[in-house]
Design an enzyme around this catalytic site. Structure first.
Site, PDB file in Angstrom:
ATOM      1  NE  ARG A 122      -4.100  -1.631  -0.220  1.00 33.98           N
ATOM      2  CZ  ARG A 122      -5.299  -1.571   0.359  1.00 33.98           C
ATOM      3  NH1 ARG A 122      -5.561  -0.610   1.211  1.00 33.98           N
ATOM      4  NH2 ARG A 122      -6.211  -2.479   0.090  1.00 33.98           N
ATOM      5  CD  GLN A 127      -2.618   5.928  -3.948  1.00 34.41           C
ATOM      6  OE1 GLN A 127      -2.820   6.774  -4.819  1.00 34.41           O
ATOM      7  NE2 GLN A 127      -2.661   6.208  -2.668  1.00 34.41           N
ATOM      8  CG  ASP A 130      -4.538  -1.674  -4.191  1.00 33.86           C
ATOM      9  OD1 ASP A 130      -4.835  -2.887  -4.164  1.00 33.86           O
ATOM     10  OD2 ASP A 130      -4.534  -0.966  -3.167  1.00 33.86           O
ATOM     11  CB  SER A 133      -8.000  -0.479  -3.980  1.00 35.00           C
ATOM     12  OG  SER A 133      -7.264  -0.429  -2.775  1.00 35.00           O
TER      13      SER A 133
END
Length: 379
Positions: A122, A127, A130, A133
């Site tokens: 993380r 991001q 990911d 997520s």
């Protein structure tokens, strides 16, 4: 270099690891992209669309994998398909290595380098790659939509000449990515929403979305840091259970999203709590693949308890919104590949010291390299 995209064979899997958009970009990198026939059917992508984007349509896994240097998949391929992956190829997928202790050693033995997308650290750089997520976000949305379909009253307050329909009361357990999306979606549909999480930082996030925070706040929760919740003590669980019993009985819909990385999901909603709910209430268990947060969840099934509570424990919740989930997952893989793509040599370069590589690479050059899966050194 040849990149193969396999058709998923795991039960309940409807996603695909490449879309028309990402195939075009992969071809633009200079890759030859081979897509197994039928790979995108359940995600509304036809073979003809892949072909128009520049992909070769392979009739079977053997044809797709012949000479492949990179393999994209959603779930780790089954042993029969793994046996067809050339030695030295890079497999990029959601490996699920914690659930299958034989997977990592078998990949190393086969000489397959494997990146486990669920192991991404993380950090800011990761991001856009990911997958946890991107997929959890859609699962949280889908949970509310399916709860609305199963709930036989209605979400918003409706005032009619015949009387008033009260708003649904929704309780979300776990305020990670899935939980926060569930809160936001339920609020947009007009429900009265409350939520809980063991991490102190989640309290403000819950309140910022217009939901009420419900939770035990003590020294143990104050010590919770980071993006993932850690397992809690028996004393905390007892305090939490007492609060949950009262809260769950007051709500019409309970959405469970609590997961602990690499472990069975904690059981938060007990059988006694379910018995305390009103007939017609609904429980959505997004943790069903990890055993479920509800003691009565039957993974892969929808059941109705003797007191009239419907529990939806479907497996692979992101796969229940396959078109959007595939689009986001495919972009996650594309971003990872382009991040480590050497344009001069037209191949993937994975520096050993890179944080993303260290966090995700399970095997390399015929050896297990991830510290969490190294063979025990104990005598």
């Amino acid at each position: 270099m040849r990149l193969a995209v396999l058709k998923e064979r795991a039960t309940f899997e409807t996603r695909v690891a490449a879309t028309v958009d990402t195939v075009k970009k992969l071809v633009g990198l200079g890759l030859t992209v081979a897509v197994e026939t039928g790979a995108g059917v359940l995600s509304a992508v036809s073979d003809a669309e892949y072909a128009a984007a520049g992909a070769e349509i392979a009739p079977d896994p053997a044809a797709a994998l012949a000479g492949a240097g990179i393999v994209f998949a959603v779930q780790a391929p089954e042993p029969a398909e793994r046996a067809l992956i050339p030695r030295g190829a890079l497999l990029v997928c959601i490996a699920g290595a914690f659930a299958d202790p034989d997977l990592v050693p078998s990949l190393a033995a086969a000489g397959i380098d494997c990146i486990a997308m669920e192991m991404l650290p993380r950090i800011t750089r990761a991001q856009s790659m990911d997958v946890l997520s991107s997929q959890a976000n859609l699962a949280g949305y889908r949970a509310v939509i399916e709860s609305a379909g199963a709930f036989e009253r209605g979400f918003p307050m409706m005032m009619t000449a015949a009387g008033t329909v009260p708003p649904a009361r929704v309780f979300v357990i776990g305020a990670g990515v899935a939980g926060l999306q569930a809160i936001a979606t339920a609020r947009r549909l007009g429900a009265i929403v409350s939520a809980t999480d063991v991490r102190p930082a989640a309290k403000e996030e819950i309140k910022s979305l217009g939901a009420n925070f419900v939770g035990v706040e003590d020294e143990e929760t104050a010590a919770q840091k980071g993006a993932y919740a850690r397992e809690m003590s028996d004393a905390f669980r007892q305090k939490q259970a007492e609060l949950m019993a009262v809260t769950i009985a007051k709500n019409d819909i309970v959405i469970c999203t609590a997961l602990v990385m690499g472990r069975r999901a904690p059981v938060i909603v007990t059988a006694a709590m379910v018995e305390g709910m009103r007939a017609g209430s609904v429980i959505i268990d997004l943790a069903s693949d990890a055993g479920g947060n509800c003691a009565l969840t039957e993974p892969g099934a929808s059941i109705v308890t003797p007191n009239g509570v419907r529990i939806l424990g479907w497996r692979n919740w992101p796969g229940r919104i396959a078109v959007a989930a595939s689009a986001l997952y495919a972009r996650n893989l594309l971003t990872l590949l382009t991040t480590f793509w050497d344009k001069t040599e037209n191949q993937v370069k994975l520096p050993e010291g890179d944080d993303i590589v260290k966090g995700t690479l399970l095997t390399r050059g015929g050896a297990v390299v991830h510290p969490q899966f190294l063979p025990s050194q104990a005598a």
